[in-house]
Design an enzyme around this catalytic site. Structure first.
Site, short mmCIF file in Angstrom:
data_model
loop_
_atom_site.label_atom_id
_atom_site.label_comp_id
_atom_site.label_asym_id
_atom_site.label_seq_id
_atom_site.Cartn_x
_atom_site.Cartn_y
_atom_site.Cartn_z
N GLU A 229 0.85 -1.18 0.00
CA GLU A 229 0.00 0.00 0.00
C GLU A 229 0.90 1.24 0.00
O GLU A 229 1.84 1.29 0.78
CB GLU A 229 -0.92 0.03 1.22
CG GLU A 229 -1.92 1.18 1.11
CD GLU A 229 -2.90 1.23 2.29
OE1 GLU A 229 -2.82 0.40 3.21
OE2 GLU A 229 -3.75 2.13 2.27
N MET B 16 0.68 -2.73 8.71
CA MET B 16 -0.07 -2.86 7.45
C MET B 16 -1.00 -4.06 7.51
O MET B 16 -0.59 -5.15 7.91
CB MET B 16 0.94 -2.99 6.29
CG MET B 16 0.31 -3.19 4.94
SD MET B 16 -0.68 -1.76 4.43
CE MET B 16 -1.92 -2.57 3.43
N GLU B 17 -2.22 -3.82 7.05
CA GLU B 17 -3.32 -4.79 7.24
C GLU B 17 -3.42 -5.86 6.16
O GLU B 17 -4.53 -6.37 5.92
CB GLU B 17 -4.63 -4.01 7.30
CG GLU B 17 -5.09 -3.35 5.97
CD GLU B 17 -4.71 -1.89 5.81
OE1 GLU B 17 -3.73 -1.46 6.45
OE2 GLU B 17 -5.37 -1.18 5.03
N GLU C 120 -5.33 -2.72 12.79
CA GLU C 120 -5.02 -3.56 11.62
C GLU C 120 -5.99 -4.73 11.54
O GLU C 120 -6.44 -5.09 10.45
CB GLU C 120 -3.58 -4.07 11.67
CG GLU C 120 -2.50 -2.99 11.79
CD GLU C 120 -2.63 -1.84 10.82
OE1 GLU C 120 -3.17 -2.03 9.72
OE2 GLU C 120 -2.21 -0.71 11.16
N1 B3K Z 1 -2.97 1.08 5.65
C1 B3K Z 1 -1.66 1.23 6.25
C2 B3K Z 1 -0.96 2.46 5.83
C3 B3K Z 1 -0.26 2.38 4.52
C4 B3K Z 1 0.56 3.60 4.28
C5 B3K Z 1 1.12 3.64 2.92
N2 B3K Z 1 1.97 4.78 2.75
C6 B3K Z 1 -1.71 1.18 7.72
C7 B3K Z 1 -3.01 1.48 8.36
O1 B3K Z 1 -3.55 2.56 8.26
O2 B3K Z 1 -3.55 0.62 8.97
ZN ZN Z 2 -5.45 1.93 8.78
#
Ligand code: B3K
Ligand code: ZN
Length: 879
Positions: free
Chosen positions: A126, A260-261, A295
């Site tokens: 992501e 990260m999920e 997450e």
């Molecule tokens: N979704 C990820 C964040 C990704 C960041 C990319 N630059 C973590 C979170 O918000 O749970």
């Molecule tokens: Zn998130």
């Protein structure tokens, strides 16, 4: 390829230009033959035309990839390759795509795509990292099932979904849930598991593991408990069950953000999951619990229902932050959590929303999406849901969420979809509410009041705007009518010169002169630019408690006398507003100290002392009460009141105030320390953490009087990291930390996460005049591994938190940060760009400082081959 990409003009992407991808993907097969310098990735993908988006050119995203071979339906092809991807002719109808590419994980310092961290392969996809793994439509609305084969000699080989088969030197995984590429993950390393299991509400067994490097096994238990609590909570509160046979978490040392999920395989910055009482503070434990939950909650809000495009990021992030806040409020103290959230929003989101980086919760354009993982998208995004929750009530909220999960499971959805379920479930029209997603800037709400005792003829008629008919009845039987008139205004922000009124839920309570509550919390719905609300049946003029629980992310502007604030500090039944009354008094007192040379406000200190002495109040709450406004917050307040903030004067005033508090409470402090004593084995629960927070606040004041003696004693006796860090911080502030700093370093040299604290603390707690020199000394330290984001942030991030140290009049703070950002940009654009936001408050300061900040930013901007990430951030700040 990197140079070519950097040299080309950065492209701007617009929400309004969204078009679906021309093909759908039925199935993805990936094989990874892992090798640090030359990993081969084989992809086999089934494409079928998307009937909703015919007649497109076939283009696959791909960056920093060496194409070895590509074939369509088994026939080799030679596609056109650019810095951004690959184009080729494709047959009509369905076809099978095959590609073999080579990548170099060991050269990947940006930590996006597949990279190496201490010999372990891991991924971060992501938002757009998958395009560095293979050619693919790397966009969240293309969802597919994945089967992954990993070939490597490393003992642990992991990917998303369920394990399928494994043998000597290989493992296969299958993820049955269609997902976008940004949720893809792969890990391979010499890891050990901390295993556990969970039985879902419907009786399905799930194997849980936290994978860590050997030696870290003793730091997993808390994260595992947090995971199991989150799984149960999501079943109970949202009716959401887990949907795979396994759930794996992996701790990684080199990581750009918190965690990260990825579906079934969450990857965590080790600082956000590893904890033991000896190595982590209470604050770390609380944060770990929240991030593990966050997450995990993404499994439904983000993964099962994902975002149509990156402009919809708040759809998953705002909602998931709102959910993790609810979880923390349930696990710990709800009022304390709400105060912490509000402090965070005021400290991080408001400056963003009121400066050059201001953008809507749902942005409308970007150059680099990584620059939009902001406090606005996350925190204001969560506030918007919190307001919705308040407006529709718990029952309406749950009904709407159930409908959301039913209607959109498996979708790549939009904010429109989200709001529609609320409209359909509750019958409410959310057209105006939707402005919270499109209008940037912090609304300012001003309040005026009018009292009519009902004993004489009404003389003036102050009520304009829509006043609610007979008024809101209160629990008294008088004749008085009390009117609150609100106006809302949002100043222009980049790209938005004028703003329309927003729906603002304003939670209000009224207290009578005895301090009794005559109107319990009532939510007023403000929808006009100016609007009045009448409260009828009052016996005496009440004192209003406005914006209870921080019911909307707005700045409340109200001329309130010191007496009235002191009254609220003494009597308000709303814990948030009681705390906020003290905070406002502290702010006003400090402003008067800075601008008029006044002494600290005695009446406020008396009121605060009464709160501190009230042992019915929870220790965590009293600890929060003892903390004052931050220096950056004071700079903002001064700026808003037309005074150019002088960081040194702000520092002096806060120091004087702390000294006065310490001297004034010389007798109270030992009593509080005794109350805060924990007579039980260490546990990071809310009760113990609250007590330690209070005793830490006491120690900080005591050290001003005893030259650090109590702190040294605590340091020597400490059996957990919370007490050790509190003591070390107090010693650094007292200028007595020489021995303790060496002892700490000797004790913890081999614990990376603890050493991050050692680095960070010295900069954050340094006297402003020494902050830059401390940075210079520490960046020359053999263990300053600047390529590791945690270590870099520990030092440079702490500098930006040392307000007067960073904003030194000679610009040395700006220069040292700019020098390091210029250096880091070549390696890690994402972390570099994020840290540029330290300059976003530029316009608050005097001409000399502004010029020096501009010069530092100008030097960054002039760097050859500056990344798209950093260039976008700097140009937005400079515009
Ligand atoms: N979704 C990820 C964040 C990704 C960041 C990319 N630059 C973590 C979170 O918000 O749970
Ligand atoms: Zn998130």
């Amino acid at each position: 390829m990197k140079d070519a990409a950097a040299a080309s003009q950065p492209e701007t992407v617009y929400l309004a230009e969204y078009t679906p991808f021309g093909w759908q993907i039925e199935d993805v097969h990936l094989t990874f033959r892992l090798s640090p310098g030359a990993t081969r990735v084989f992809a086999r993908i089934q494409f079928a035309p998307n009937p909703d988006a015919p007649d497109q050119d076939f283009f696959l995203d791909g960056e920093e990839l060496t194409l070895i071979r590509a074939a369509i339906d088994g026939t080799e092809i030679t596609p056109e390759i650019t810095a951004k991807g690959l184009r080729c002719a494709v047959p009509e109808g369905r076809f099978q795509w095959e590609a073999e590419v080579e990548i170099a994980p060991d050269a990947n310092t940006a930590l996006e795509g597949l990279y190496l961290s201490n010999g372990m392969f891991c991924t971060q996809c992501e938002a757009q990292g998958f395009r560095k793994i293979t050619f693919y439509p790397d966009r969240p609305d293309v969802m597919a099932t994945f089967t992954v084969r990993i070939e490597s000699d490393l003992p642990v080989l992991l990917s998303n979904g369920n394990p399928k088969a494994s043998g000597d030197g290989w493992a296969e995984w299958h993820d049955p849930w269609p997902k976008p590429a940004y949720l893809f993950a792969l890990v391979a390393g010499d890891l050990v598991a901390h295993p556990d299991s969970f039985t879902t509400a419907s009786g399905k067994d799930v194997a849980l593991n936290i994978y860590v490097r050997p030696g870290d096994e003793d730091k997993c238990a808390f994260g595992m408990e947090a995971l199991k609590k989150s799984m149960r909570w999501d079943e109970e509160v949202y009716g959401r069950e887990y949907d795979l046979d396994v759930f794996n978490i992996v701790a990684v040392d080199d990581f750009n953000m918190g965690a990260m999920e990825n579906k079934g395989l969450n990857i965590f910055n080790s600082s956000c999951v590893l904890a033991s009482p000896e190595t982590a503070t209470d604050g770390n434990f609380e944060r770990i619990e929240a991030i593990v939950a966050h997450e995990y909650f993404h499994n439904w809000t983000g993964n099962r229902i994902t975002c149509r495009d990156w402009f919809q990021l708040c759809l998953k992030e705002g909602l998931t932050v709102f959910r993790d806040r609810q979880f923390t409020a349930d696990m710990r103290s709800a009022p304390v959590k709400r105060i912490e959230d509000a402090m965070m929003i005021r400290a991080r989101q408001f400056p963003e929303d009121q400066g050059p980086l201001s953008h809507p919760v749902r942005p409308e354009s970007f150059q680099e999406i990584n620059n939009f993982y902001t406090a606005t998208v996350y925190e204001k995004g969560a506030e918007v849901i919190s307001m919705l929750h308040l407006l529709v009530g718990e029952e309406g909220y749950r009904k709407a969420c159930d409908l959301y999960f039913d209607r959109h499971d498996g979708d790549a959805a939009t904010i429109e979809d989200w709001l529609k379920v609320f409209e359909d479930a509750t019958g409410r029209d959310l057209t105006q509410f939707k402005r919270w997603y499109s209008q940037s800037g912090t609304p300012r709400v001003t309040v005026s009041e009018h009292w009519d005792s009902g004993d004489g003829p009404e003389r003036d008629a102050p009520v304009t705007g829509a006043a609610s008919g007979d008024g809101i009845a209160v629990s008294e039987e008088g004749h008085g009518r009390y009117t609150l008139t609100f106006t809302q205004e949002t100043r222009p922000t980049p790209g938005q010169d004028s703003k329309a009124p927003q729906v603002i839920p304003i939670a209000v309570g009224l207290l009578n002169p005895n301090g009794d509550e005559v109107l319990p919390t009532t939510v007023l719905e403000m929808t006009e630019a100016k609007q009045s609300f009448v409260f009828a049946g009052l016996a005496a003029k009440p004192t209003p408690s406005i914006l209870r629980g921080f019911s909307a992310p707005v700045v409340l502007d109200r001329d309130v006398s010191r007496e009235e604030r002191a009254f609220l500090l003494a009597h308000d039944t709303d814990p948030f507003n009681r705390w906020d009354a003290s905070r406002a008094l502290a702010r006003d007192s400090l402003v008067a100290m800075i601008t008029e040379g006044a002494g600290p406000d005695e009446a406020w200190l008396d009121g605060l002392e009464r709160v501190l002495r009230d042992d019915r109040l929870d220790a965590a709450y009293r600890a929060l009460m003892m903390g004052g406004p931050t220096q950056s917050e004071l700079a903002q307040v001064l700026y808003e009141r037309g005074v150019t903030p002088d960081p040194d004067a702000i520092w002096d005033a806060t120091e004087t105030l702390r000294q006065v508090m310490a001297e004034r409470w010389v007798d109270l402090l030992p009593r509080l320390a005794a109350e805060a004593k924990v007579d039980a084995p260490y546990a990071p629960d809310a009760a113990q953490c609250g007590k330690r927070a209070l005793s830490g606040a006491v120690l900080a004041l005591q050290s001003r009087l005893d030259g650090g003696a109590a702190a040294q004693k605590q340091y020597d006796a400490a059996t957990n990291m919370t007490e050790q860090m509190q003591a070390l911080t107090a010693l650094v502030r007292a200028g007595k930390a020489g021995d303790a700093l060496s002892a700490f370093e000797a004790q913890w040299r081999h614990e990376r996460l603890v050493m991050d604290k050692w680095f960070g603390l010295q900069v954050a707690a340094a006297p402003p005049a020494d902050a830059v020199a401390t940075v210079q000394r520490l960046t020359a330290h053999a263990d300053f591994d600047w390529k590791n984001p945690n270590r870099f942030r520990a030092v440079m991030g702490s500098l930006t938190m040392n307000h007067a140290g960073f904003h030194r009049a000679d610009g040395a703070g700006y220069d040292v940060l700019a020098d390091w950002l210029i250096k880091l940009d070549d390696l890690n654009p994402q972390t570099t760009a994020r840290m540029c936001s330290a300059f976003q408050t530029l316009s608050r300061y005097d001409a000399g400082r502004q010029e020096k900040m501009r010069a530092a930013l100008g030097r960054i901007m002039a760097k050859d081959g500056l990344s798209r990430d950093t260039s976008e951030m700097v140009s937005r700040i400079l515009s």
